[in-house]
Motif scaffolding. Sequence first.
Motif, mmCIF file in Angstrom:
data_model
loop_
_atom_site.group_PDB
_atom_site.id
_atom_site.type_symbol
_atom_site.label_atom_id
_atom_site.label_comp_id
_atom_site.label_asym_id
_atom_site.label_seq_id
_atom_site.Cartn_x
_atom_site.Cartn_y
_atom_site.Cartn_z
ATOM 1 N N LYS A 73 42.493 45.440 43.504
ATOM 2 C CA LYS A 73 41.046 45.619 43.596
ATOM 3 C C LYS A 73 40.313 44.291 43.579
ATOM 4 C CE LYS A 73 37.140 47.917 41.315
ATOM 5 N NZ LYS A 73 36.700 48.695 40.147
ATOM 6 N N ARG A 74 40.878 43.306 42.883
ATOM 7 C CA ARG A 74 40.188 42.024 42.704
ATOM 8 C C ARG A 74 40.828 40.885 43.464
ATOM 9 N NH1 ARG A 74 35.043 42.671 41.374
ATOM 10 N NH2 ARG A 74 34.782 44.180 39.695
ATOM 11 N N ASN A 75 41.794 41.172 44.349
ATOM 12 C CA ASN A 75 42.385 40.104 45.153
ATOM 13 C C ASN A 75 41.292 39.439 45.987
ATOM 14 O OD1 ASN A 75 44.914 40.520 44.151
ATOM 15 N ND2 ASN A 75 45.619 41.780 45.864
ATOM 16 N N ARG A 76 41.265 38.139 45.948
ATOM 17 C CA ARG A 76 40.165 37.377 46.548
ATOM 18 C C ARG A 76 40.660 36.646 47.799
ATOM 19 N NH1 ARG A 76 35.733 34.830 43.831
ATOM 20 N NH2 ARG A 76 34.940 33.012 44.933
ATOM 21 N N ARG A 77 39.952 36.845 48.894
ATOM 22 C CA ARG A 77 40.293 36.163 50.142
ATOM 23 C C ARG A 77 39.030 35.591 50.781
ATOM 24 N NH1 ARG A 77 43.262 40.904 50.133
ATOM 25 N NH2 ARG A 77 45.535 40.686 50.338
ATOM 26 N N ARG A 78 39.232 34.531 51.518
ATOM 27 C CA ARG A 78 38.105 33.947 52.246
ATOM 28 C C ARG A 78 38.402 33.982 53.741
ATOM 29 N NH1 ARG A 78 33.829 30.745 50.983
ATOM 30 N NH2 ARG A 78 32.880 29.653 52.724
ATOM 31 N N CYS A 79 37.501 34.570 54.489
ATOM 32 C CA CYS A 79 37.620 34.593 55.946
ATOM 33 C C CYS A 79 36.917 33.355 56.493
ATOM 34 C CB CYS A 79 36.997 35.867 56.518
ATOM 35 S SG CYS A 79 37.079 35.959 58.318
ATOM 36 N N GLU A 80 37.712 32.369 56.892
ATOM 37 C CA GLU A 80 37.131 31.127 57.405
ATOM 38 C C GLU A 80 36.345 31.384 58.684
ATOM 39 O OE1 GLU A 80 37.172 28.454 55.759
ATOM 40 O OE2 GLU A 80 38.699 28.887 54.237
ATOM 41 N N CYS A 99 34.520 34.010 59.517
ATOM 42 C CA CYS A 99 33.191 34.567 59.256
ATOM 43 C C CYS A 99 32.463 33.850 58.121
ATOM 44 C CB CYS A 99 33.310 36.058 58.911
ATOM 45 S SG CYS A 99 34.147 37.040 60.174
ATOM 46 N N ASP A 100 33.154 32.886 57.487
ATOM 47 C CA ASP A 100 32.607 32.170 56.331
ATOM 48 C C ASP A 100 32.153 33.168 55.273
ATOM 49 O OD1 ASP A 100 31.821 30.066 54.730
ATOM 50 O OD2 ASP A 100 29.829 29.911 55.621
ATOM 51 N N LYS A 101 33.109 34.013 54.864
ATOM 52 C CA LYS A 101 32.785 35.093 53.946
ATOM 53 C C LYS A 101 33.913 35.301 52.944
ATOM 54 C CE LYS A 101 31.416 39.985 53.938
ATOM 55 N NZ LYS A 101 31.103 41.170 54.771
ATOM 56 N N ILE A 102 33.537 35.551 51.680
ATOM 57 C CA ILE A 102 34.504 35.856 50.637
ATOM 58 C C ILE A 102 34.594 37.367 50.488
ATOM 59 C CG2 ILE A 102 34.980 35.707 48.160
ATOM 60 C CD1 ILE A 102 33.690 32.954 48.189
ATOM 61 N N VAL A 103 35.819 37.896 50.423
ATOM 62 C CA VAL A 103 36.036 39.332 50.333
ATOM 63 C C VAL A 103 36.917 39.615 49.110
ATOM 64 C CG1 VAL A 103 36.900 41.392 51.483
ATOM 65 C CG2 VAL A 103 35.879 39.551 52.839
ATOM 66 N N LEU A 104 36.492 40.561 48.278
ATOM 67 C CA LEU A 104 37.254 40.959 47.104
ATOM 68 C C LEU A 104 37.901 42.323 47.340
ATOM 69 C CD1 LEU A 104 34.862 40.024 44.149
ATOM 70 C CD2 LEU A 104 36.775 38.716 45.039
ATOM 71 N N GLY A 105 39.213 42.432 47.078
ATOM 72 C CA GLY A 105 39.896 43.716 47.187
ATOM 73 C C GLY A 105 40.695 43.857 48.473
ATOM 74 N N ASP A 106 41.906 44.415 48.339
ATOM 75 C CA ASP A 106 42.760 44.611 49.515
ATOM 76 C C ASP A 106 42.135 45.559 50.525
ATOM 77 O OD1 ASP A 106 44.503 42.981 48.229
ATOM 78 O OD2 ASP A 106 45.933 44.547 47.649
ATOM 79 N N ARG A 107 41.557 46.661 50.025
ATOM 80 C CA ARG A 107 40.969 47.641 50.927
ATOM 81 C C ARG A 107 39.761 47.044 51.653
ATOM 82 N NH1 ARG A 107 39.396 51.480 47.517
ATOM 83 N NH2 ARG A 107 41.526 52.248 47.286
ATOM 84 N N GLU A 108 38.971 46.293 50.921
ATOM 85 C CA GLU A 108 37.798 45.669 51.509
ATOM 86 C C GLU A 108 38.195 44.631 52.565
ATOM 87 O OE1 GLU A 108 38.314 46.286 48.397
ATOM 88 O OE2 GLU A 108 36.677 47.651 47.874
ATOM 89 N N MET A 146 36.715 34.862 35.137
ATOM 90 C CA MET A 146 35.731 35.858 35.535
ATOM 91 C C MET A 146 35.121 35.507 36.886
ATOM 92 S SD MET A 146 34.900 38.679 34.121
ATOM 93 C CE MET A 146 33.926 40.023 34.765
ATOM 94 N N ALA A 147 34.878 34.225 37.098
ATOM 95 C CA ALA A 147 34.303 33.790 38.376
ATOM 96 C C ALA A 147 35.234 34.142 39.530
ATOM 97 C CB ALA A 147 34.044 32.288 38.342
ATOM 98 N N GLU A 148 36.539 34.052 39.281
ATOM 99 C CA GLU A 148 37.513 34.365 40.319
ATOM 100 C C GLU A 148 37.466 35.840 40.708
ATOM 101 O OE1 GLU A 148 40.472 33.393 43.067
ATOM 102 O OE2 GLU A 148 39.237 32.088 41.814
#
Length: 469
Positions: A411-418, A420-429, A194-196
């Motif tokens: 929708k829930r794919n998780r990526r981190r933008c090193e 901007c130091d930001k976590i983004v959830l979702g391909d569209r996002e 769930m955390a993921e």
Amino acid sequence: MAGMQPLGRSVPLVVVLGATGTGKSRLALELGRRFRGEIVSADSMQYFVGSKSQMSWSPVMMMTLMCARQVYKGLDIITNKVTREEQQLCTHHMISFLDPLVSSYSVVDFRNKALSVIEDIIDRQKIPIIVGGTNYYIESLLWKVLVDTKEEKVCSATDRAVGNRTSSPNRKEELEKLNCQELYKRLAEVDPDMAEKLHPHDKRKVARSLQVYEEIGVPHSKLLLQQHEEEGGGPLGGALRFRQPCILWLNADLSVLDERLDHRVDDMLAAGLLEELNGFHAQYNQQKIAENSQDYQHGIFQSIGFKEFHDYLTSNSSCSETREKLLTQGIAALKQVTKRYARKQNKWVRNRFLKRPGANVPPVYGLDVTDVSQWEETVLRPAMQILESFLKGEEPTVLPLTVEYDQNEGKRNRRRCELCDKIVLGDREWKAHLKSKNHQYHLKRRKRAEAQLNTHSFPDTTKNIPQEM
């Protein structure tokens, strides 16, 4: 009643969707009057649906204009409560039944009460018409998507022993008082799946998942997976509660809607908004602020339109210019957040219904409310034709809305933008983030820094080469 339509073979659930300012309540009231329906409000903090100053409607229709409802008592102007005249035209449910100081009212509480009301309406062979702009309220009625910790029986004896260690009725609020980092760390330890799926800064959802685990003893992700795997379930939730609900979506051109919303705020001020805010502040809010216990994230105090005037209401300045400036800022903030909220509501409809179709996603029928002078031709008549088809068990002649979408989109794919130091959830996002001004700014800074580094690392040595004679 003249013009009343007979009920057909079955009683469908009607749901009227749309952003604030599109006239959802006006349509719901007309359908209720003509088809022996009763309205069930699915608004928690929504406050208005249109602009008096721009509408050339009949007196009866003008009364419906301010028909957005909410469950709390008080703040009638800013939350735009249904009037007594409107309730006489059509029976309304789920309006003004909570004390303003109650902050623990949840979507599960709403769902349980609303489903009981809907069942009673259907038993009496009336048509339940759900109208509102609170997305998670509507989701809870359409799909089996919630876990009720009071009724969940799936955990084993061992799990239940773990779950019973916390039984505070306000446990979610208690958890939300923790900082995001600590809260997310706790969830990751007991429910990493769930955390993921959740953003570390989404405190409400993280707290809710942790609450589920503490009270039941089973990871929230496991319970949701069980719902998805049930017959009729899908990636976004459990099965539909009602067979073939009739979903009507009112939509308008954004520029027209923005102007309509601005006018509505001005109308609220003319109707006595400031007097209402000051009175409510003195009765319910002033003491909480004095005790440093005010929380604009729960209960009626999170209403759009109340917290925006916090500085104005709490100012002790005797300077009229200062207070006028704070008032102007509050009005501007109210107009801005209103438009943002309208866009959020429309985005939910597109994402939840149109861009992720499936067996458990009902069709949505669009109605254009941009030109209110053509309301009967473009909204009322098509809506009536659609509902009549549902009552007869026939396919409407009006086609449901469809949009292009990427079937492989996560929708829930998780990526981190090193960068901007930001976590983004979702391909569209993620795609939107890469195009955002903030990311582009950091990208340019990095390229500039790399260019300077390359310049210093490889100095121009040609300056030391002797010139040929």
